[in-house]
Design an enzyme around this catalytic site. Sequence first.
Site, PDB file in Angstrom:
ATOM      1  N   ASN A   7      32.618  47.087  33.991  1.00 55.32           N
ATOM      2  CA  ASN A   7      32.164  45.993  34.854  1.00 55.32           C
ATOM      3  C   ASN A   7      31.181  46.598  35.846  1.00 55.32           C
ATOM      4  O   ASN A   7      31.576  47.291  36.787  1.00 55.32           O
ATOM      5  CB  ASN A   7      33.375  45.380  35.578  1.00 55.32           C
ATOM      6  CG  ASN A   7      32.992  44.190  36.439  1.00 55.32           C
ATOM      7  OD1 ASN A   7      31.809  43.916  36.631  1.00 55.32           O
ATOM      8  ND2 ASN A   7      33.993  43.488  36.945  1.00 55.32           N
ATOM      9  N   ARG A  88      31.559  43.535  30.750  1.00 52.08           N
ATOM     10  CA  ARG A  88      31.736  42.227  31.376  1.00 52.08           C
ATOM     11  C   ARG A  88      30.344  41.750  31.807  1.00 52.08           C
ATOM     12  O   ARG A  88      29.653  42.412  32.571  1.00 52.08           O
ATOM     13  CB  ARG A  88      32.628  42.343  32.608  1.00 52.08           C
ATOM     14  CG  ARG A  88      32.848  41.001  33.250  1.00 52.08           C
ATOM     15  CD  ARG A  88      32.888  41.087  34.741  1.00 52.08           C
ATOM     16  NE  ARG A  88      33.062  39.754  35.296  1.00 52.08           N
ATOM     17  CZ  ARG A  88      32.823  39.459  36.551  1.00 52.08           C
ATOM     18  NH1 ARG A  88      32.415  40.383  37.378  1.00 52.08           N
ATOM     19  NH2 ARG A  88      32.998  38.229  36.982  1.00 52.08           N
ATOM     20  N   HIS A 177      34.951  32.873  35.688  1.00 55.51           N
ATOM     21  CA  HIS A 177      36.310  33.371  35.426  1.00 55.51           C
ATOM     22  C   HIS A 177      36.754  33.052  33.998  1.00 55.51           C
ATOM     23  O   HIS A 177      37.950  33.027  33.704  1.00 55.51           O
ATOM     24  CB  HIS A 177      37.366  32.747  36.375  1.00 55.51           C
ATOM     25  CG  HIS A 177      37.240  33.155  37.805  1.00 55.51           C
ATOM     26  ND1 HIS A 177      37.476  32.282  38.845  1.00 55.51           N
ATOM     27  CD2 HIS A 177      36.935  34.347  38.366  1.00 55.51           C
ATOM     28  CE1 HIS A 177      37.307  32.908  39.997  1.00 55.51           C
ATOM     29  NE2 HIS A 177      36.970  34.161  39.741  1.00 55.51           N
ATOM     30  N   HIS A 203      43.454  30.317  38.470  1.00 54.07           N
ATOM     31  CA  HIS A 203      43.061  31.700  38.790  1.00 54.07           C
ATOM     32  C   HIS A 203      42.705  31.712  40.275  1.00 54.07           C
ATOM     33  O   HIS A 203      41.636  31.266  40.686  1.00 54.07           O
ATOM     34  CB  HIS A 203      41.854  32.103  37.931  1.00 54.07           C
ATOM     35  CG  HIS A 203      41.310  33.470  38.255  1.00 54.07           C
ATOM     36  ND1 HIS A 203      41.400  34.536  37.399  1.00 54.07           N
ATOM     37  CD2 HIS A 203      40.688  33.947  39.369  1.00 54.07           C
ATOM     38  CE1 HIS A 203      40.856  35.597  37.960  1.00 54.07           C
ATOM     39  NE2 HIS A 203      40.406  35.263  39.163  1.00 54.07           N
ATOM     40  N   GLY A 205      42.296  34.023  43.361  1.00 54.05           N
ATOM     41  CA  GLY A 205      42.164  35.332  44.004  1.00 54.05           C
ATOM     42  C   GLY A 205      41.423  35.115  45.307  1.00 54.05           C
ATOM     43  O   GLY A 205      41.599  34.091  45.971  1.00 54.05           O
ATOM     44  N   GLY A 207      38.132  34.788  45.245  1.00 53.35           N
ATOM     45  CA  GLY A 207      37.481  33.629  44.637  1.00 53.35           C
ATOM     46  C   GLY A 207      38.527  32.924  43.789  1.00 53.35           C
ATOM     47  O   GLY A 207      39.515  33.547  43.412  1.00 53.35           O
ATOM     48  N   ARG A 236      34.881  31.116  50.546  1.00 56.68           N
ATOM     49  CA  ARG A 236      33.976  30.063  50.060  1.00 56.68           C
ATOM     50  C   ARG A 236      34.564  28.692  50.372  1.00 56.68           C
ATOM     51  O   ARG A 236      35.778  28.492  50.261  1.00 56.68           O
ATOM     52  CB  ARG A 236      33.754  30.179  48.547  1.00 56.68           C
ATOM     53  CG  ARG A 236      33.016  31.407  48.126  1.00 56.68           C
ATOM     54  CD  ARG A 236      32.599  31.299  46.650  1.00 56.68           C
ATOM     55  NE  ARG A 236      32.173  32.587  46.141  1.00 56.68           N
ATOM     56  CZ  ARG A 236      32.721  33.200  45.095  1.00 56.68           C
ATOM     57  NH1 ARG A 236      33.689  32.618  44.413  1.00 56.68           N
ATOM     58  NH2 ARG A 236      32.272  34.372  44.707  1.00 56.68           N
ATOM     59  N   ASP A 278      42.271  36.639  53.938  1.00 57.38           N
ATOM     60  CA  ASP A 278      43.322  37.140  53.044  1.00 57.38           C
ATOM     61  C   ASP A 278      44.583  36.299  53.205  1.00 57.38           C
ATOM     62  O   ASP A 278      45.067  36.106  54.321  1.00 57.38           O
ATOM     63  CB  ASP A 278      43.602  38.615  53.396  1.00 57.38           C
ATOM     64  CG  ASP A 278      44.498  39.288  52.358  1.00 57.38           C
ATOM     65  OD1 ASP A 278      45.599  38.771  52.071  1.00 57.38           O
ATOM     66  OD2 ASP A 278      44.090  40.335  51.845  1.00 57.38           O
ATOM     67  N   ARG A 280      47.623  36.874  52.669  1.00 51.26           N
ATOM     68  CA  ARG A 280      48.767  37.534  53.340  1.00 51.26           C
ATOM     69  C   ARG A 280      48.665  37.367  54.852  1.00 51.26           C
ATOM     70  O   ARG A 280      49.667  37.061  55.522  1.00 51.26           O
ATOM     71  CB  ARG A 280      48.791  39.035  53.005  1.00 51.26           C
ATOM     72  CG  ARG A 280      49.240  39.297  51.590  1.00 51.26           C
ATOM     73  CD  ARG A 280      48.903  40.690  51.162  1.00 51.26           C
ATOM     74  NE  ARG A 280      47.454  40.835  50.938  1.00 51.26           N
ATOM     75  CZ  ARG A 280      46.897  41.758  50.189  1.00 51.26           C
ATOM     76  NH1 ARG A 280      47.646  42.655  49.596  1.00 51.26           N
ATOM     77  NH2 ARG A 280      45.594  41.813  50.009  1.00 51.26           N
ATOM     78  N   GLY A 328      47.582  33.905  43.169  1.00 53.93           N
ATOM     79  CA  GLY A 328      48.420  33.227  42.175  1.00 53.93           C
ATOM     80  C   GLY A 328      49.565  34.094  41.669  1.00 53.93           C
ATOM     81  O   GLY A 328      50.678  33.610  41.457  1.00 53.93           O
ATOM     82  N   ASN A 330      50.880  36.762  43.296  1.00 56.49           N
ATOM     83  CA  ASN A 330      51.690  37.432  44.324  1.00 56.49           C
ATOM     84  C   ASN A 330      52.256  36.555  45.425  1.00 56.49           C
ATOM     85  O   ASN A 330      53.167  36.981  46.125  1.00 56.49           O
ATOM     86  CB  ASN A 330      50.853  38.535  44.990  1.00 56.49           C
ATOM     87  CG  ASN A 330      50.488  39.621  44.006  1.00 56.49           C
ATOM     88  OD1 ASN A 330      51.365  40.203  43.388  1.00 56.49           O
ATOM     89  ND2 ASN A 330      49.209  39.854  43.829  1.00 56.49           N
ATOM     90  N   GLU A 379      41.519  40.812  32.418  1.00 66.12           N
ATOM     91  CA  GLU A 379      40.207  40.555  31.821  1.00 66.12           C
ATOM     92  C   GLU A 379      39.705  41.788  31.065  1.00 66.12           C
ATOM     93  O   GLU A 379      39.069  41.668  30.019  1.00 66.12           O
ATOM     94  CB  GLU A 379      39.215  40.188  32.930  1.00 66.12           C
ATOM     95  CG  GLU A 379      39.514  38.832  33.540  1.00 66.12           C
ATOM     96  CD  GLU A 379      39.006  38.683  34.969  1.00 66.12           C
ATOM     97  OE1 GLU A 379      39.670  39.215  35.885  1.00 66.12           O
ATOM     98  OE2 GLU A 379      37.973  38.042  35.172  1.00 66.12           O
TER      99      GLU A 379
HETATM  100  P1  ADP Z   1      39.026  38.824  43.556  1.00 70.28           P
HETATM  101  O1  ADP Z   1      38.657  37.386  43.563  1.00 70.28           O
HETATM  102  O2  ADP Z   1      38.287  39.626  44.574  1.00 70.28           O
HETATM  103  O3  ADP Z   1      39.077  39.455  42.180  1.00 70.28           O
HETATM  104  P2  ADP Z   1      41.913  39.193  43.589  1.00 70.28           P
HETATM  105  O4  ADP Z   1      42.293  38.408  42.388  1.00 70.28           O
HETATM  106  O5  ADP Z   1      42.083  40.660  43.539  1.00 70.28           O
HETATM  107  O6  ADP Z   1      40.486  38.822  44.111  1.00 70.28           O
HETATM  108  O7  ADP Z   1      42.732  38.616  44.838  1.00 70.28           O
HETATM  109  C1  ADP Z   1      42.607  39.164  46.104  1.00 70.28           C
HETATM  110  C2  ADP Z   1      43.333  38.269  47.075  1.00 70.28           C
HETATM  111  O8  ADP Z   1      44.703  38.165  46.687  1.00 70.28           O
HETATM  112  C3  ADP Z   1      43.394  38.831  48.491  1.00 70.28           C
HETATM  113  O9  ADP Z   1      42.282  38.430  49.239  1.00 70.28           O
HETATM  114  C4  ADP Z   1      44.669  38.203  49.031  1.00 70.28           C
HETATM  115  O10 ADP Z   1      44.341  36.979  49.648  1.00 70.28           O
HETATM  116  C5  ADP Z   1      45.487  37.873  47.813  1.00 70.28           C
HETATM  117  N1  ADP Z   1      46.738  38.633  47.730  1.00 70.28           N
HETATM  118  C6  ADP Z   1      46.960  39.845  47.207  1.00 70.28           C
HETATM  119  N2  ADP Z   1      48.281  40.185  47.350  1.00 70.28           N
HETATM  120  C7  ADP Z   1      48.884  39.144  47.963  1.00 70.28           C
HETATM  121  C8  ADP Z   1      50.223  38.850  48.387  1.00 70.28           C
HETATM  122  N3  ADP Z   1      51.195  39.714  48.217  1.00 70.28           N
HETATM  123  N4  ADP Z   1      50.453  37.664  48.988  1.00 70.28           N
HETATM  124  C9  ADP Z   1      49.454  36.780  49.177  1.00 70.28           C
HETATM  125  N5  ADP Z   1      48.201  36.977  48.797  1.00 70.28           N
HETATM  126  C10 ADP Z   1      47.904  38.143  48.199  1.00 70.28           C
END
Ligand code: ADP
Length: 393
Positions: A7, A88, A177, A203, A205, A207, A236, A278, A280, A328, A330, A379
């Site tokens: 990637n 990718r 995605h 999905h 994250g 994003g 976003r 974030d 968390r 999703g 975590n 992926e």
């Molecule tokens: P990207 O879109 O950058 O690929 P990821 O799929 O890696 O992102 O997701 C990153 C996001 O996941 C972080 O910004 C955070 O908000 C969230 N995240 C990661 N671990 C946890 C957790 N334990 N609880 C809640 N949110 C989490």
Amino acid sequence: MKIISINAGSSSLKFSLFEMDNEQLIASGLFQRIGMNNSNYIIKFNGQKISQEVEMNDHTDAFNILIDKLVSLNIINSLDEIDGIGHRLVHGKDKYSSSVIITDEVIEDLLNFTDYAPLHNPANVLGIKACQEVFPNKIMVGVFDTAFHQSMSEINYLYAIPNEWYENYGVRKYGFHGTSHRYIADFLSNKLERDDLKIINCHIGNGGSICAIKNGKCINTTMGFTPLSGIMMGTRSGDVDPSIIPYVMEKEGMNASEVIDNLNKVSGLLGVSEKYSDMRDIIDGMNNGDSKCRLAFEKYCRSVTNFIASYYVELEGADIISFTAGVGENSSPFRKKVCENLACLGIKIDEEKNNVMGDFAKISTDDSKVEVYVVPTNEELLIARDTLKFINK
Ligand code: ADP
């Protein structure tokens, strides 16, 4: 049989090396700040992690270091052990609906589609060209982020805009995605031994996008012409009224790209909470009584809920709602809230099972009308699998 998934970003290169006989990840890593000061790499293998600052002027340097390290760390004996490389790729416009062997034509198309992914497509080409220098004569396969969504019907991919914008400039929904959505659809189909599933895959994250999938094919998805649209995300905005753009341009003295930059980088959870992008941090803030964090959390969950509900109707019901990616996989509070919002559809989650983090699990109760799963995405593995298919042809 060993395959590398690549990637490439404009100043970074991520890799994953798989042994495809058992689909095990042998090594992975990241080369960053390529062409800048303090360029460095991290390589993880066998439970170890090494990192080093090293000068890298371009992606070719990064690939050369990668090969050197894979051999000197005894991860492989020689370059001959690598059977193929999967890349990718971000934007294949409406020309690419599946993965392809990378040819000069593919490279030319990626550059021709730069308007649609200005940061990513040229970076993908940098990665491919450097890789061709370092690995001449290896099979290289391109896996597009947009490809899975090419099965959408006109009703879903066209915007209700003057048709000549579509005809002349390709203004339509492309979706992103796609590799992750396809991985999850394949995974669930294999696990449940059914290829007739109706899946709403989330999905989520930093994003995020949601995809309505029927019989393994994308029916609709939330991201559009760019990844800015659809659900609210970390930074976003997701969907907004486009008239906001000229209004804010005038009020703030910004140009259109500056406003769009704000909608991409300082909106979403960050914009509403005024503190964090974030999830968390948002949840910690909410638990400590911060009302803006609560608002951001609830608005985010509402936005996801509304698209799930819309796709539930579009698919005429659903067998599965799945959650993947950082949030999703975590965040149990996020999944709980979304599923509670969907209670009127007979969706119920088991709170104990919902405590899962990053593992495959069914989190719905036995009497839930729709099964709800957490499925870790991969992926990189799907890119390696697609590459293997071409090697085996
Ligand atoms: P990207 O879109 O950058 O690929 P990821 O799929 O890696 O992102 O997701 C990153 C996001 O996941 C972080 O910004 C955070 O908000 C969230 N995240 C990661 N671990 C946890 C957790 N334990 N609880 C809640 N949110 C989490």
